[in-house]
Design a protein around this motif. Structure first.
Motif, PDB file in Angstrom:
ATOM      1  N   ALA A   1       0.849  -1.191   0.000  1.00  0.00           N
ATOM      2  CA  ALA A   1       0.000   0.000   0.000  1.00  0.00           C
ATOM      3  C   ALA A   1       0.885   1.242   0.000  1.00  0.00           C
ATOM      4  CB  ALA A   1      -0.913   0.007   1.224  1.00  0.00           C
ATOM      5  N   HIS A   2       0.520   2.210  -0.816  1.00  0.00           N
ATOM      6  CA  HIS A   2       1.301   3.450  -0.912  1.00  0.00           C
ATOM      7  C   HIS A   2       1.351   4.160   0.434  1.00  0.00           C
ATOM      8  CE1 HIS A   2       2.171   7.287  -3.467  1.00  0.00           C
ATOM      9  NE2 HIS A   2       3.206   6.911  -2.763  1.00  0.00           N
ATOM     10  N   ARG A   3       0.271   4.163   1.155  1.00  0.00           N
ATOM     11  CA  ARG A   3       0.226   4.875   2.436  1.00  0.00           C
ATOM     12  C   ARG A   3       1.162   4.254   3.472  1.00  0.00           C
ATOM     13  NH1 ARG A   3      -4.985   2.268   2.459  1.00  0.00           N
ATOM     14  NH2 ARG A   3      -4.866   0.485   3.861  1.00  0.00           N
ATOM     15  N   ASP A   4       1.536   2.973   3.282  1.00  0.00           N
ATOM     16  CA  ASP A   4       2.422   2.296   4.223  1.00  0.00           C
ATOM     17  C   ASP A   4       3.906   2.511   3.930  1.00  0.00           C
ATOM     18  OD1 ASP A   4       0.163   1.326   5.444  1.00  0.00           O
ATOM     19  OD2 ASP A   4       0.228  -0.616   4.426  1.00  0.00           O
TER      20      ASP A   4
ATOM     21  N   ALA B   1       9.270  10.746   2.194  1.00  0.00           N
ATOM     22  CA  ALA B   1       9.588   9.387   2.647  1.00  0.00           C
ATOM     23  C   ALA B   1       8.977   8.358   1.704  1.00  0.00           C
ATOM     24  CB  ALA B   1       9.081   9.170   4.068  1.00  0.00           C
ATOM     25  N   ARG B   2       7.731   8.571   1.303  1.00  0.00           N
ATOM     26  CA  ARG B   2       7.072   7.635   0.383  1.00  0.00           C
ATOM     27  C   ARG B   2       7.784   7.605  -0.964  1.00  0.00           C
ATOM     28  NH1 ARG B   2       2.504   9.572   3.204  1.00  0.00           N
ATOM     29  NH2 ARG B   2       2.157  11.226   1.692  1.00  0.00           N
TER      30      ARG B   2
ATOM     31  N   ARG C   1      11.039   4.800  -4.899  1.00  0.00           N
ATOM     32  CA  ARG C   1      12.193   4.779  -5.807  1.00  0.00           C
ATOM     33  C   ARG C   1      13.097   3.578  -5.547  1.00  0.00           C
ATOM     34  NH1 ARG C   1      13.855  10.184  -4.582  1.00  0.00           N
ATOM     35  NH2 ARG C   1      12.037  11.314  -5.222  1.00  0.00           N
ATOM     36  N   ALA C   2      13.353   3.295  -4.292  1.00  0.00           N
ATOM     37  CA  ALA C   2      14.215   2.159  -3.950  1.00  0.00           C
ATOM     38  C   ALA C   2      13.585   0.849  -4.403  1.00  0.00           C
ATOM     39  CB  ALA C   2      14.477   2.136  -2.451  1.00  0.00           C
TER      40      ALA C   2
END
Length: 88
Positions: free
Chosen positions: A3-6, A13-14, A19-20
């Motif tokens: 999940a993007h929010r996690d 930070a997201r 990216r990583a």
């Protein structure tokens, strides 16, 4: 499924986590949680969704296993095949 929010508490930070994961090849597709649709990361339809509804997959098999269907906009051929199989 991620999940993007996690991925973090802030936008920066997201972005760094995404990216990583993208560089490692752990994220190859994006999905819309509410509609259970997956597509390419460059899909204009996917870019419009809210962060809270966005998820990421490492493969198409993972997205299908989670119950998601192909996007009709960025994956039209796969969507047509899905539609023929699921709407006789």
């Amino acid at each position: 499924m991620i999940a993007h929010r996690d991925m973090g508490n802030t936008v920066l930070a997201r972005k760094a986590v995404f990216r990583a994961l993208y560089r490692k090849g752990e994220v190859t597709l994006g999905g819309y949680r509410k509609g259970r649709i997956y597509g390419t990361l460059r899909c204009t339809s996917g870019k419009r969704m809210l962060m809270e509804n966005r998820v990421f997959f490492s493969s198409e098999a993972e997205a299908i296993a989670e119950g998601y269907r192909p996007c009709g906009h960025c994956l039209p051929d796969k969507y047509k095949q899905w539609k023929l199989r699921n709407n006789p």
